[in-house]
Motif scaffolding. Structure first.
Motif, PDB file in Angstrom:
ATOM      1  N   PRO A  17       0.853  -1.251   0.118  1.00 31.56           N
ATOM      2  CA  PRO A  17       0.121   0.252  -0.203  1.00 31.56           C
ATOM      3  C   PRO A  17       0.524   1.542  -0.418  1.00 31.56           C
ATOM      4  CG  PRO A  17       0.203  -1.364   2.038  1.00 31.56           C
ATOM      5  CD  PRO A  17       0.726  -2.250   1.569  1.00 31.56           C
ATOM      6  N   ASP A  18       0.699   2.565  -0.513  1.00 31.95           N
ATOM      7  CA  ASP A  18       1.195   3.988  -0.773  1.00 31.95           C
ATOM      8  C   ASP A  18       2.811   3.321  -0.737  1.00 31.95           C
ATOM      9  OD1 ASP A  18      -1.091   4.139   0.488  1.00 31.95           O
ATOM     10  OD2 ASP A  18      -0.275   4.429   3.139  1.00 31.95           O
ATOM     11  N   SER A  19       2.621   2.729  -2.098  1.00 36.63           N
ATOM     12  CA  SER A  19       3.766   2.702  -2.482  1.00 36.63           C
ATOM     13  C   SER A  19       4.593   3.468  -4.318  1.00 36.63           C
ATOM     14  CB  SER A  19       4.195   1.119  -2.751  1.00 36.63           C
ATOM     15  OG  SER A  19       2.879   0.716  -3.576  1.00 36.63           O
ATOM     16  N   MET A  35      -5.739   0.161  -6.917  1.00 39.39           N
ATOM     17  CA  MET A  35      -5.718   0.914  -7.095  1.00 39.39           C
ATOM     18  C   MET A  35      -5.374   2.046  -6.097  1.00 39.39           C
ATOM     19  SD  MET A  35      -6.706   0.745 -11.428  1.00 39.39           S
ATOM     20  CE  MET A  35      -5.772   2.457 -11.997  1.00 39.39           C
ATOM     21  N   TRP A  36      -6.113   2.480  -5.544  1.00 34.71           N
ATOM     22  CA  TRP A  36      -5.994   3.423  -4.978  1.00 34.71           C
ATOM     23  C   TRP A  36      -5.423   3.108  -4.141  1.00 34.71           C
ATOM     24  CZ3 TRP A  36      -6.725   8.553  -6.085  1.00 34.71           C
ATOM     25  CH2 TRP A  36      -7.369   9.168  -4.731  1.00 34.71           C
ATOM     26  N   HIS A  37      -5.439   1.975  -3.386  1.00 35.41           N
ATOM     27  CA  HIS A  37      -4.585   1.044  -2.158  1.00 35.41           C
ATOM     28  C   HIS A  37      -2.831   1.256  -2.539  1.00 35.41           C
ATOM     29  CE1 HIS A  37      -3.955  -1.166   1.274  1.00 35.41           C
ATOM     30  NE2 HIS A  37      -3.411  -2.196   1.214  1.00 35.41           N
ATOM     31  N   TRP A  38      -3.121   1.299  -3.034  1.00 39.55           N
ATOM     32  CA  TRP A  38      -1.116   0.826  -3.644  1.00 39.55           C
ATOM     33  C   TRP A  38      -0.720   2.488  -4.031  1.00 39.55           C
ATOM     34  CZ3 TRP A  38      -2.253  -2.162  -8.939  1.00 39.55           C
ATOM     35  CH2 TRP A  38      -3.197  -3.688  -8.479  1.00 39.55           C
ATOM     36  N   VAL A  39      -2.117   3.659  -4.390  1.00 37.26           N
ATOM     37  CA  VAL A  39      -0.903   5.204  -4.739  1.00 37.26           C
ATOM     38  C   VAL A  39      -0.782   5.312  -3.450  1.00 37.26           C
ATOM     39  CG1 VAL A  39      -1.954   7.133  -5.187  1.00 37.26           C
ATOM     40  CG2 VAL A  39      -2.624   5.515  -6.632  1.00 37.26           C
ATOM     41  N   ALA A  40       0.388   6.448  -3.229  1.00 34.29           N
ATOM     42  CA  ALA A  40       0.859   6.515  -2.660  1.00 34.29           C
ATOM     43  C   ALA A  40       0.395   8.389  -1.803  1.00 34.29           C
ATOM     44  CB  ALA A  40       2.672   7.071  -2.607  1.00 34.29           C
ATOM     45  N   PRO A  41       0.379   9.028  -1.071  1.00 33.30           N
ATOM     46  CA  PRO A  41      -0.656  10.213  -0.466  1.00 33.30           C
ATOM     47  C   PRO A  41       0.355  11.297  -1.553  1.00 33.30           C
ATOM     48  CG  PRO A  41      -0.247   9.051   0.861  1.00 33.30           C
ATOM     49  CD  PRO A  41       0.557   8.158   0.269  1.00 33.30           C
ATOM     50  N   GLY A  42      -0.154  11.935  -2.247  1.00 39.45           N
ATOM     51  CA  GLY A  42       0.567  13.126  -2.605  1.00 39.45           C
ATOM     52  C   GLY A  42       0.620  12.631  -4.739  1.00 39.45           C
TER      53      GLY A  42
END
Length: 242
Positions: free
Chosen positions: A128-130, A156-163
């Motif tokens: 996650p967030d990677s 897909m949203w789970h993998w996206v890093a904040p920003g």
């Protein structure tokens, strides 16, 4: 496996099998349909590239070699090759592809440092967030099951890093001559990613029009494309705010 999980798995397996069948039916298309030697194709590609780079600059993602990118539905690797040419680093790129033959084609042309994953992308074990960017290009329009679409969007949203965000390119209108696809209007994208802050622009002259006018003269592409109603695709940046 519980009854609920078994049903969920069966439904997911049915949709992935259906996707494979839909792509198999496209084998009858002309071999050069997407060749860059065709004037409408290279103009579509260059238009999309320019719009994508503008979105990335606007999002502040300008250190391209440092960005981690995962493409869902990477096909034969064309978009990942494009990112490499733009300056993204091979070790920070990865792709997921359902169809084994297309995955093999991607492996044959991409550097070994680019990680490739086979199978249903919604089940991938990605941290996650990677990812700074998760890319999809005309994948969701080939998924006809709403629940499957949502599962993939959630992953897909789970993998996206904040920003970071999802970089989205897909067409918005139904094709009455092709029941294997459906349009993905912006309202549907917003429902799939309700937490995203969306920046978008309409791009791509309707392919049937482009294929009709560009053989007459390549300069007709920008003339017809100047009319927003004739642009059939949306390029969007779905930002995950910190």
């Amino acid at each position: 496996m519980t009854g609920h999980n078994a049903k969920h798995g069966a439904e997911q397996g049915a949709e992935t099998a259906a996707v494979a069948a839909r792509y198999a039916r496209r084998a009858g298309l002309p071999a050069d349909r997407y060749s860059l030697l065709r004037p409408e194709v290279w103009q579509m590609v260059q238009e999309r590239q320019r719009a994508m780079l503008r979105l990335l600059v606007r999002a502040g993602l300008t250190d391209l070699p440092s960005l981690r990118v995962l493409e869902v539905g990477c096909g034969a690797g064309g978009n990942l090759l494009e990112l490499l040419r733009l300056g993204f680093a091979p070790a920070h790129l990865s792709g997921a592809e359902l169809l084994p033959e297309r995955l093999a084609q991607a492996r044959a042309v991409l550097p070994a440092a680019v990680a490739l994953h086979g199978g249903d992308a919604s089940t991938l074990d990605i941290a996650p967030d990677s990812q700074h960017i998760v890319l999809q290009s005309t994948v969701f329009s080939s998924l006809l099951d709403d629940a499957f679409q949502q599962r993939l969007a959630d992953a897909m949203w789970h993998w996206v890093a904040p920003g970071g965000g999802v970089l989205w390119y897909d067409f918005t209108v139904d094709n009455p001559r092709n029941p294997d696809v459906r349009g993905m209007p912006l309202a549907r994208v917003q429902r799939l990613f309700p937490q995203a802050r969306i920046t978008h622009r309409r791009v791509t002259l309707a392919p049937p029009i482009a294929r009709a006018v560009c053989p007459l003269h390549p300069g007709l592409y920008p003339v017809f494309n100047a009319l927003p109603l004739l642009r059939t695709h949306v390029l969007a940046w779905l930002e995950k705010t910190p």
